[in-house]
Design a protein around this motif. Sequence first.
Motif, short mmCIF file in Angstrom:
data_model
loop_
_atom_site.label_atom_id
_atom_site.label_comp_id
_atom_site.label_asym_id
_atom_site.label_seq_id
_atom_site.Cartn_x
_atom_site.Cartn_y
_atom_site.Cartn_z
N ILE A 113 0.81 -1.22 0.00
CA ILE A 113 0.00 0.00 0.00
C ILE A 113 0.84 1.26 0.00
CG2 ILE A 113 -1.71 1.32 1.31
CD1 ILE A 113 -2.78 -1.37 2.34
N TYR A 114 1.85 1.32 0.86
CA TYR A 114 2.64 2.54 1.04
C TYR A 114 3.99 2.44 0.35
CZ TYR A 114 -0.85 3.42 4.60
OH TYR A 114 -2.04 3.60 5.25
N GLU A 115 4.23 3.34 -0.61
CA GLU A 115 5.52 3.40 -1.29
C GLU A 115 6.52 4.19 -0.46
OE1 GLU A 115 6.95 5.81 -5.12
OE2 GLU A 115 5.54 4.20 -5.57
N ARG A 116 6.04 5.30 0.13
CA ARG A 116 6.93 6.15 0.93
C ARG A 116 6.12 6.79 2.06
NH1 ARG A 116 8.83 9.89 -2.81
NH2 ARG A 116 7.02 11.16 -2.40
N ALA A 140 -0.19 0.24 -7.38
CA ALA A 140 -1.32 -0.68 -7.23
C ALA A 140 -2.37 -0.10 -6.28
CB ALA A 140 -0.84 -2.04 -6.72
N ALA A 141 -1.94 0.56 -5.21
CA ALA A 141 -2.89 1.15 -4.26
C ALA A 141 -3.68 2.27 -4.92
CB ALA A 141 -2.14 1.66 -3.03
N LEU A 163 -8.68 7.38 -2.35
CA LEU A 163 -10.00 7.85 -1.94
C LEU A 163 -10.48 7.15 -0.67
CD1 LEU A 163 -11.78 7.86 -5.41
CD2 LEU A 163 -10.84 9.80 -4.18
N ALA A 164 -10.11 5.89 -0.50
CA ALA A 164 -10.64 5.09 0.59
C ALA A 164 -9.94 5.32 1.93
CB ALA A 164 -10.57 3.61 0.22
N LEU A 165 -8.64 5.60 1.89
CA LEU A 165 -7.89 5.78 3.13
C LEU A 165 -8.16 7.16 3.73
CD1 LEU A 165 -4.48 4.23 2.07
CD2 LEU A 165 -6.14 3.26 3.67
N THR A 168 -5.75 13.30 17.46
CA THR A 168 -6.08 13.25 16.04
C THR A 168 -4.93 13.84 15.23
OG1 THR A 168 -8.41 13.55 16.55
CG2 THR A 168 -7.75 13.95 14.29
N TYR A 169 -4.51 13.11 14.20
CA TYR A 169 -3.41 13.55 13.36
C TYR A 169 -3.88 13.61 11.91
CZ TYR A 169 -0.56 12.41 17.39
OH TYR A 169 -0.04 12.37 18.65
N THR A 170 -3.33 14.54 11.16
CA THR A 170 -3.59 14.62 9.73
C THR A 170 -2.38 14.04 9.01
OG1 THR A 170 -4.93 16.60 10.00
CG2 THR A 170 -4.06 16.17 7.80
N ILE A 171 -2.64 13.09 8.11
CA ILE A 171 -1.58 12.45 7.33
C ILE A 171 -1.92 12.66 5.86
CG2 ILE A 171 -0.37 10.30 6.83
CD1 ILE A 171 -1.28 9.31 9.60
N PRO A 172 -1.33 13.68 5.23
CA PRO A 172 -1.65 13.96 3.83
C PRO A 172 -1.25 12.83 2.88
CG PRO A 172 -0.44 15.78 4.84
CD PRO A 172 -0.38 14.63 5.78
#
Length: 70
Positions: free
Chosen positions: A4-7, A23-24, A31-33, A51-55
């Motif tokens: 899912i996560y490249e970086r 692929a993700a 859109l889903a995460l 609560t954290y924001t993860i762009p």
Amino acid sequence: MHAIYERITVAGPRIVGIRLTTAAYAHGLALALPEKVEMARPTGVGRAPATYTIPIEARDEWLATAGLLR
């Protein structure tokens, strides 16, 4: 996680951005995460934000393509 996560970009103890794998993105995970994540912490462990924001990089482009960006 590697599928899912490249970086994942961090600054100190915080995650400041993520880049999904090809692929993700192809499966619509941009859109889903969620970009806002609530972290659980034990009772009485200070006043750290829960609560954290993860762009997610390129999320706005996916939202615009799907007609969901306002």
